[in-house]
Design an enzyme around this catalytic site. Structure first.
Site, short mmCIF file in Angstrom:
data_model
loop_
_atom_site.label_atom_id
_atom_site.label_comp_id
_atom_site.label_asym_id
_atom_site.label_seq_id
_atom_site.Cartn_x
_atom_site.Cartn_y
_atom_site.Cartn_z
N CYS A 157 0.84 -1.21 0.00
CA CYS A 157 0.00 0.00 0.00
C CYS A 157 0.87 1.25 0.00
O CYS A 157 0.67 2.17 -0.79
CB CYS A 157 -0.93 -0.01 1.21
SG CYS A 157 -1.86 1.53 1.38
N GLU A 230 -6.07 -2.67 -2.96
CA GLU A 230 -5.77 -1.26 -3.20
C GLU A 230 -6.35 -0.81 -4.54
O GLU A 230 -6.89 0.29 -4.66
CB GLU A 230 -4.25 -1.05 -3.20
CG GLU A 230 -3.82 0.38 -3.28
CD GLU A 230 -3.80 1.08 -1.92
OE1 GLU A 230 -3.33 2.21 -1.85
OE2 GLU A 230 -4.26 0.47 -0.93
#
Length: 562
Positions: A157, A230
């Site tokens: 991330c 994500e």
């Protein structure tokens, strides 16, 4: 997509392995609009409200990971990572105001946010799908393993966020004070944030030292899953304005919106030229006797002689191709786009290609090939990464009216159809190419010539368009990577150059063609949507977009990979 050095440990290897998926975040409406500087305030506020939930999930995951870590230094490192996130949360309100935005209203979690936060919580608690972790973590090793898994779920991330913002920052004028999101972008491109991402990756490397190969596979799975979550998180961000991506969503089915996708085959869909593959089949299968025991003149040609003949043909082709390019590019470079000059130059390529094909026919190297051998070779042909997946998604998308056409100089359409058969129903795939003449499933050595020049490709392209329904909204995309594709690339609404052929660029620039990276081109087009009020894809003459992968094309046309 540009590279980023993240070291040689497990985090670096995983980032390099899955980095290509970052394109599906980069090409979301959220990031394209943000890069253009015209993302609506409501959309940005919604994102900020969801981002707070993610930050809380990261802080909680770090807290659990710290409890699991056995080494005091590791505990301290995880504690510092958690403090960084907690400091972000405490300063969040003032930071948002510093960026120039009002604080968003409290909003409930979206499904994508819930999936992401639940995944982080489950991983940090030792609840990992398919992994045997005791309900109660008893031994230090079991606990340390879960701490490593947690860092593996968090690492992508931060790296992805830093990477994408650097991609956007590279497009911005550092002196432009009108871009309302510039401070936000600069914040996530700062050395401070970059250092934070590196600390996570270094700690993941440290925690993974004692893990088995099987346990490292679990980290890889978690890393990849986090990347996909994500992608979903940013793909789900609501956009209340007109956006140029995904392209398929700009077509209105209510008014008969239709998308026509054209692509070359050799070195666009494939990594190798099909002519070499057909020659190799001929060389391997040539030494065969007739059923009655006698040998034909054809069979008496040894594979060594055949290879020598093919090598000579290939060398002549390469030499004459380079001579053709040299004779064209030694003339004066056009100051503006010159379509007429390009067409005149490509006439030389037309004569060259036809003469080369005639030599191949006269040599007899394509004589005696079995159609089944050709089809088997096509089925084993390695396509460019992402090509098959993109074609599959287009052919199976029931909400999109689209047609795919392959326009190729390839000598054998059956090879193309076999190579692409695994992508879906071959009948739904329109292949336009030359064919090998056959008698009783064996090639005669003759080529049934249909497409031998850039002009013939363009004629086939226009014939297909002329047969479309005249009513409704139509968009054409052409994907190619060779000199023979230039006229079709320029004629399409959107011309996309795959790869980095120096010859194509050299010739294009000789006649005033501009090559623009697709992502930066989309950002410019998004600005145009707001300024002009239209997303008309009838672009400036002589402008082509460049990509390095099929994933970019997939993300641009269809959006998220999931």
């Amino acid at each position: 997509m540009g590279g980023m050095d993240v070291g040689g440990g497990i985090a670096g290897k995983l980032w390099n392995k899955f980095r290509s998926e970052s394109v599906f975040v980069n090409y979301t409406p959220f990031f394209v609009c943000l890069a253009a500087g015209n993302l609506s305030a409501d959309s940005f506020h919604h994102y900020i409200s969801q981002h707070v939930h993610l930050l809380n999930a990261f802080a909680h995951a770090y807290e659990l990971a710290e409890e699991c870590a056995d080494d005091d230094e590791d505990k301290k490192a995880i504690r510092n990572l958690r403090k960084y996130v907690q400091a972000k949360l405490k300063s969040h309100d003032s930071l948002v105001r510093e960026w120039g935005f009002e604080l968003p209203e409290e909003r409930s979690l979206t499904n994508a946010t819930v999936k992401y936060t639940d995944f982080l919580s489950a991983t940090a608690s030792g609840r990992i799908e398919g992994e045997r972790v005791p309900g109660k973590l008893a031994t230090p090793f079991e606990k340390t393993k879960v701490a490593a898994y947690t860092l593996g779920a968090i690492a992508p991330c931060m790296r992805l966020f830093a990477f994408i913002n650097k991609e956007i920052q590279a497009l911005l004028d550092p002196n432009d004070s009108t871009h309302i999101y510039k401070k936000w972008i600069d914040h996530y491109c700062s050395e401070n944030f970059e250092a934070y991402a590196f600390r996570i990756e270094e700690l993941l490397d440290t925690l993974s030292i004692s893990l088995t190969g099987e346990e490292l596979d679990v980290i890889e799975k978690l890393y990849h899953q986090s990347m996909r979550l994500e992608v979903d998180f940013f793909s789900s961000q609501p956009i209340i304005q007109e956006a140029v991506v995904p392209l398929s969503c700009t077509l209105d089915p209510a008014v008969g919106g239709e998308l026509s996708i054209f692509c070359d085959f050799d070195l666009t869909c494939t990594a190798f030229d099909s002519s070499a593959i057909l020659a190799e089949i001929a060389i391997i299968t040539r030494p065969k006797a007739d059923p009655d025991g006698s040998e034909s003149q054809l069979a008496r040609i040894s594979s060594a002689d055949l290879r020598s003949t093919w090598d000579a043909l290939s060398a002549q082709y390469t030499e004459e191709f380079e001579q053709c390019v040299e004779s064209i590019t030694t003339t004066k470079t056009a100051e503006t786009f010159s379509y007429e000059g390009l067409c005149e130059a490509l006439e030389q390529f037309a004569h060259f290609e036809k003469a080369a094909n005639s030599r191949v026919v006269q040599s007899g190297v394509l004589k005696g090939l079995n159609q089944e051998d050709i089809k088997r070779a096509g089925q084993r042909l390695i396509l460019q990464d992402g090509c098959k997946g993109f074609i599959q998604k287009i052919m199976k998308n029931e909400n999109l009216t689209a047609a795919i056409h392959v326009l190729s100089y390839c000598w054998c359409g059956d090879l193309i159809r076999s190579a692409l058969s695994s992508a879906g129903d071959v009948k739904a795939l329109n292949v336009h190419s030359n064919e090998l003449s056959c008698e009783d499933s064996t090639t005669t050595g003759e080529i049934i010539k249909k497409l031998e020049s850039p002009m013939e490709k363009l004629q086939a392209f226009n014939n297909i368009l002329n047969n479309r329904d005249k009513d409704g909204q139509h968009l054409t995309v052409y994907i190619g990577g060779s000199v023979g594709d230039l006229l079709c690339l320029l004629e399409a609404d959107i011309g996309i150059v795959m790869g980095s052929s120096p010859t194509l660029r050299r010739l294009g620039e000789q006649f005033g063609i501009s090559f623009v990276p697709l992502f930066s081109g989309l950002v410019a087009k998004q600005r145009e949507v707001v300024e002009v009020g239209s997303s008309n894809w009838k672009r400036l003459s002589g402008t082509l977009y460049t990509v390095s992968s099929w994933d970019e094309i997939h993300a641009f046309i269809l959006g998220s990979s999931s």
